[in-house]
Each structure stands twice: as structure tokens, then as C-alpha cells.
Design a protein around this motif. Sequence first.
Motif, mmCIF file in Angstrom:
data_model
loop_
_atom_site.group_PDB
_atom_site.id
_atom_site.type_symbol
_atom_site.label_atom_id
_atom_site.label_comp_id
_atom_site.label_asym_id
_atom_site.label_seq_id
_atom_site.Cartn_x
_atom_site.Cartn_y
_atom_site.Cartn_z
ATOM 1 N N PRO A 164 0.808 -1.229 0.000
ATOM 2 C CA PRO A 164 0.000 0.000 0.000
ATOM 3 C C PRO A 164 0.836 1.272 0.000
ATOM 4 C CG PRO A 164 -0.900 -1.601 1.551
ATOM 5 C CD PRO A 164 0.431 -2.130 1.111
ATOM 6 N N ALA A 165 2.004 1.241 0.665
ATOM 7 C CA ALA A 165 2.858 2.437 0.683
ATOM 8 C C ALA A 165 3.405 2.734 -0.707
ATOM 9 C CB ALA A 165 4.008 2.237 1.677
ATOM 10 N N ILE A 166 3.819 1.688 -1.425
ATOM 11 C CA ILE A 166 4.324 1.879 -2.789
ATOM 12 C C ILE A 166 3.223 2.411 -3.698
ATOM 13 C CG2 ILE A 166 5.193 0.620 -4.814
ATOM 14 C CD1 ILE A 166 6.742 -1.165 -2.943
ATOM 15 N N ASP A 167 2.002 2.019 -3.405
ATOM 16 C CA ASP A 167 0.872 2.435 -4.239
ATOM 17 C C ASP A 167 0.467 3.880 -3.980
ATOM 18 O OD1 ASP A 167 -0.739 1.524 -6.310
ATOM 19 O OD2 ASP A 167 -2.444 1.184 -4.977
ATOM 20 N N ARG A 168 0.909 4.457 -2.857
ATOM 21 C CA ARG A 168 0.436 5.788 -2.484
ATOM 22 C C ARG A 168 1.539 6.844 -2.394
ATOM 23 N NH1 ARG A 168 -2.808 2.037 -0.286
ATOM 24 N NH2 ARG A 168 -5.053 2.449 -0.113
ATOM 25 N N LEU A 169 2.768 6.439 -2.053
ATOM 26 C CA LEU A 169 3.841 7.403 -1.812
ATOM 27 C C LEU A 169 4.602 7.709 -3.099
ATOM 28 C CD1 LEU A 169 5.265 6.092 1.584
ATOM 29 C CD2 LEU A 169 3.554 7.883 1.198
ATOM 30 N N ASN A 170 5.157 8.904 -3.163
ATOM 31 C CA ASN A 170 5.952 9.328 -4.312
ATOM 32 C C ASN A 170 7.435 9.175 -4.022
ATOM 33 O OD1 ASN A 170 3.662 10.072 -5.781
ATOM 34 N ND2 ASN A 170 3.672 12.133 -4.912
ATOM 35 N N VAL A 171 8.222 8.921 -5.075
ATOM 36 C CA VAL A 171 9.675 8.932 -4.972
ATOM 37 C C VAL A 171 10.137 10.371 -5.208
ATOM 38 C CG1 VAL A 171 11.844 8.039 -5.879
ATOM 39 C CG2 VAL A 171 9.807 6.583 -5.827
ATOM 40 N N PRO A 172 10.861 10.972 -4.253
ATOM 41 C CA PRO A 172 11.291 12.365 -4.434
ATOM 42 C C PRO A 172 11.997 12.562 -5.777
ATOM 43 C CG PRO A 172 11.794 11.597 -2.222
ATOM 44 C CD PRO A 172 11.320 10.400 -2.978
ATOM 45 N N VAL A 173 11.699 13.674 -6.432
ATOM 46 C CA VAL A 173 12.297 14.106 -7.700
ATOM 47 C C VAL A 173 11.834 13.233 -8.868
ATOM 48 C CG1 VAL A 173 14.405 14.620 -8.958
ATOM 49 C CG2 VAL A 173 14.311 15.008 -6.477
ATOM 50 N N LEU A 174 12.019 11.910 -8.768
ATOM 51 C CA LEU A 174 11.733 11.027 -9.898
ATOM 52 C C LEU A 174 10.249 10.981 -10.256
ATOM 53 C CD1 LEU A 174 14.067 7.935 -9.414
ATOM 54 C CD2 LEU A 174 14.259 9.780 -11.075
ATOM 55 N N THR A 175 9.377 11.009 -9.246
ATOM 56 C CA THR A 175 7.949 10.918 -9.539
ATOM 57 C C THR A 175 7.484 12.093 -10.394
ATOM 58 O OG1 THR A 175 7.447 9.647 -7.539
ATOM 59 C CG2 THR A 175 5.641 10.889 -8.524
ATOM 60 N N ALA A 176 7.995 13.267 -10.130
ATOM 61 C CA ALA A 176 7.611 14.445 -10.914
ATOM 62 C C ALA A 176 8.050 14.317 -12.368
ATOM 63 C CB ALA A 176 8.217 15.705 -10.299
ATOM 64 N N ARG A 177 9.126 13.574 -12.606
ATOM 65 C CA ARG A 177 9.658 13.447 -13.963
ATOM 66 C C ARG A 177 9.112 12.220 -14.695
ATOM 67 N NH1 ARG A 177 14.233 16.502 -15.079
ATOM 68 N NH2 ARG A 177 15.009 17.747 -13.326
ATOM 69 N N LEU A 178 8.917 11.125 -13.948
ATOM 70 C CA LEU A 178 8.569 9.854 -14.592
ATOM 71 C C LEU A 178 7.163 9.372 -14.291
ATOM 72 C CD1 LEU A 178 11.887 7.879 -13.853
ATOM 73 C CD2 LEU A 178 11.291 9.147 -15.933
ATOM 74 N N GLY A 179 6.526 9.913 -13.269
ATOM 75 C CA GLY A 179 5.275 9.344 -12.791
ATOM 76 C C GLY A 179 5.563 8.349 -11.679
ATOM 77 N N ARG A 180 4.560 8.060 -10.848
ATOM 78 C CA ARG A 180 4.783 7.231 -9.664
ATOM 79 C C ARG A 180 5.238 5.814 -10.020
ATOM 80 N NH1 ARG A 180 -0.010 7.600 -6.876
ATOM 81 N NH2 ARG A 180 0.797 9.307 -5.609
ATOM 82 N N VAL A 189 5.726 -5.625 -6.955
ATOM 83 C CA VAL A 189 4.495 -4.899 -6.628
ATOM 84 C C VAL A 189 4.226 -3.810 -7.657
ATOM 85 C CG1 VAL A 189 3.412 -3.347 -4.953
ATOM 86 C CG2 VAL A 189 4.611 -5.394 -4.164
ATOM 87 N N VAL A 190 5.238 -3.017 -7.973
ATOM 88 C CA VAL A 190 5.014 -1.871 -8.863
ATOM 89 C C VAL A 190 4.887 -2.318 -10.316
ATOM 90 C CG1 VAL A 190 7.466 -1.330 -9.187
ATOM 91 C CG2 VAL A 190 5.769 0.480 -9.363
ATOM 92 N N VAL A 191 5.593 -3.390 -10.722
ATOM 93 C CA VAL A 191 5.446 -3.897 -12.090
ATOM 94 C C VAL A 191 4.040 -4.448 -12.294
ATOM 95 C CG1 VAL A 191 6.190 -5.707 -13.679
ATOM 96 C CG2 VAL A 191 7.886 -4.309 -12.506
#
Length: 460
Positions: free
Chosen positions: A75-91, A138-140
Motif C-alpha cells: 500500500p505504501a508503494i501504491d500511495r507514496l511518491n519517490v522524491p524528484v523522480l515521480t515528478a519526472r517519470l510518474g509514480r 508490486v510496482v510492475v
Amino acid sequence: MANPPQAAHRFHLRDIVQDRRILLMLALGFSSGLPLLLVLGTFTLRLAFSDIDVRAIGLFSYVALPYSLKFLWAPAIDRLNVPVLTARLGRRRAWMVTTQAAVALCLILMAFSDPKTNLALLGLGAFLVAFCAASQDVVVDGWRIDAAGSDFQGILAATSNLGYRLGLIAAGAGALFIASAGGWTIAYLTMAALILVGMIAALLAPAFDAPPRVQADSTGHSRFWSMRRAVLEPLTELHGRFGGALWGILLLVALYRLPDFLSGVMASPLYRALGFDLKEIATVTKLYGIWVGIAGGFAGGWALARLGLFPTLLLGAFLAASSHLAFAWLSAGAPEIWRLTVAISIENFCGSFAGIVLIAYMSSLTSTAYAATQYALFSSLYALPGKLIAGSSGFVVAAIGYPAFFVMTSLVGIPVLILCLAVGRRGQRQDEAAARAAEAAGNRIPGPELPSTARASGTA
């Protein structure tokens, strides 16, 4: 912003080239399958060929526990953002790249950790690989679900399965051949470099991100209500359908593959103790054995279609347990290739047969309204007890020897057969009753689709 849903269409062979999701899913599946054996079968072979005590090898099976516990932080991976990278690549893509880079770094740590001088550091590296690789899974899986509508899910799941199998071959046979020629450091560094396949795919993949879920209730009780709906209601629904028999069903799921988990940890030390070299082990167990396992999975699916769920459930329990007698026979004789081939043929075929049957049984137990949560419960339950107990297998082998150990793992199948006879029909009866009720109401309920077996078969 979420991407627009894909329009439904019929699959054609030209889609393999025209629709990049298929090739991307193949690469991402490869990246998911690659780390698994590097902390399981290949890892225990490295320990065995470094003359590590068999009891310690058994205990090191615990480093793979994150694969069974990943639902805790999913659930944390499904909701939290990776700093910097999420803004550039998406969650989704940000998490994929992050976890893949972490897997590669941890494999490099394992490459330079000598089991004879830095065993604890090697074990830490293996645990971190398992944690990061489980998070990658999980993310794949999340990206795959977001990337396609229901009409395309089967195609992407099959593609992921193929990529996963290719990753297992690379980390099994490939790593052993490289280790035989150039040593374990080169083998693990090569595996770390192969993670680039998944990283490139993640960078090229479209950013299919599901929109954030909106809370239906903003009061102070919303979190409690969400927890109740997400966790308690699926369990309550199961108990409502099965009553007191639910505990027997859960016990059956937990024990069904227990003999495989117990014997799987000690397979690699057995090969070393008998005197087989890395090339022989790679050829027979990691190349030939994988294809035999695939054949066993197909045979399980055929048996389910021809015999029905309950008879095949019994047959799978019997085959999975009795097949370990082949390892007992192997351990009591000379180290001949034909003997290893026979034992691997029996073990892999029967283990994969039982794996597809268990998946079908667990799927039959779920209800439509809570299928995802209930299946996650069953799939975690079937693996966790075996992995917890498997850590003691090295102590048992040290006390009684390999032949008696594998006979003992076969005998574990006896209570499993008794449980199948006692509660195995309950799920089938419930499905038949639902089908009759739907037919009486003039509705047609389609049969359940069997999920992929890529993550369910044995990985010893």
C-alpha cells in the motif's frame, strides 16, 4: 493525470510489434524474474560450493521472506511518491527505476562478499535484494494492471510470465555457467548488469498511473471504515460462506506445498554433496528442469479440465509429496547424470502440477466482490509457513542425513491428503450451489479463469 483507457480490440500477431506494451512487459517480466533465484537456488548453490555448513544454508532461506511479506508495504508503494523522480517519470515508473537500481546495487554487494570471510554481509545483501525485488514485483504488477483494460490483461500476463521464465533461466543456468567459467563475483556482476533490461523498459514505458482514490468519507471514522472494508469484510465474507470449515481450508492451503518448501532448500546442498559440478547442475536443473516444470503446469491445467477440481486437488497433493522420494533415491546412489535427470524430471513435473492445482483451488475459494483481497490472503498463506519452517531443514539433514530427510518430507503429504478429503470439496460445493442458484434465476456465470503460474511454481 491518468491515461485514457485503451480501446478494446482483438489481438493480432502484428500487435507484438505495433503495441510496445507487449515488448515492455516482456522486459519488465524478465527484470522481475531475474533476482529470485539469486537469493534462492543459485544463492544456496554458491553457499554449498563455498563449503558452508548445511545448517547455515537452511537458515539463509529466511532471506527470501520479503517475497511472502510484500503485501505489508505494497500500500505504501501504491500511495507514496519517490522524491524528484515521480515528478519526472510518474509514480509507477519512478518506483520501478528506484527498485531496479536498488536490486542492481545489492547484487554488486553480493558479488564482492566472500561467503568464507563475509558471510553475514553476503546474507544482508541477499535479504536486501529480496526486499527490493519484491517491491519491484508490486510496482510492475501495478503498472501492468494500469496499462491495459481487461481485454488486454491476459496478453500482458502471459507476456510477463514468459519474461519471468527467461529471467529464471538467466539467473539459474546463466549464472551457474558464468560462475563455473569465471567465478561467482563475475556471475553476480553480470546479473546486476542485466537489470538494465528492466530499467530501460521502465524509462521507455508510458506513465500509466491510476488516479488517486478519493475518500468517500472525510470524518474521523473514515480510516477505520476503510480498514474495515479492506480487511475485515473479505474475511467475514469467507467465514459466512464456509463457517467453521474455513479453518480447515486455511490449514489445507498452508500445508499443501509445505513438502516442496522443506525439500527445496536442501536440493542444492545435495547436488554439491553428491559431487555434481556447476555445469551439470545448470544444464539439468536450471535448463532442462524449467521446461519439465512448464510441462507439469500444462498437465495440471489439462487434469483440471478433464477430471475436475477436487480429484485433481487430491492427485496434486499425492504427486507433490511422493515425488520427493525421487530425491531420496538420488541421495542414496552414485552421482550419475541420468539419475539426476530422472529425479529432476519427477520433482519438477509434479511440483508444477501441484502448483497450478493449488492456484485453481485458491481462486475457487474467492468471491467476486473481494477476489483480490481474498486471493492475496491465500497466496501469502500458502508460502509463508513453508518458508518459516524451511530454515530448520539444514539441522534435520545434519541429524538424519539426506535420504531420511526426503522420505520425511514425503510423509508430510499424508496429513495434506487427509485435509483434502475433509475440506477440499467445500469450495467446489459452494461454487456449484452458486451456479445452480444463478441458473435458476436465468443468469449464466462464466467459469473462473486460471491465473498465471509464473510466481507459483517451485524455485529450488
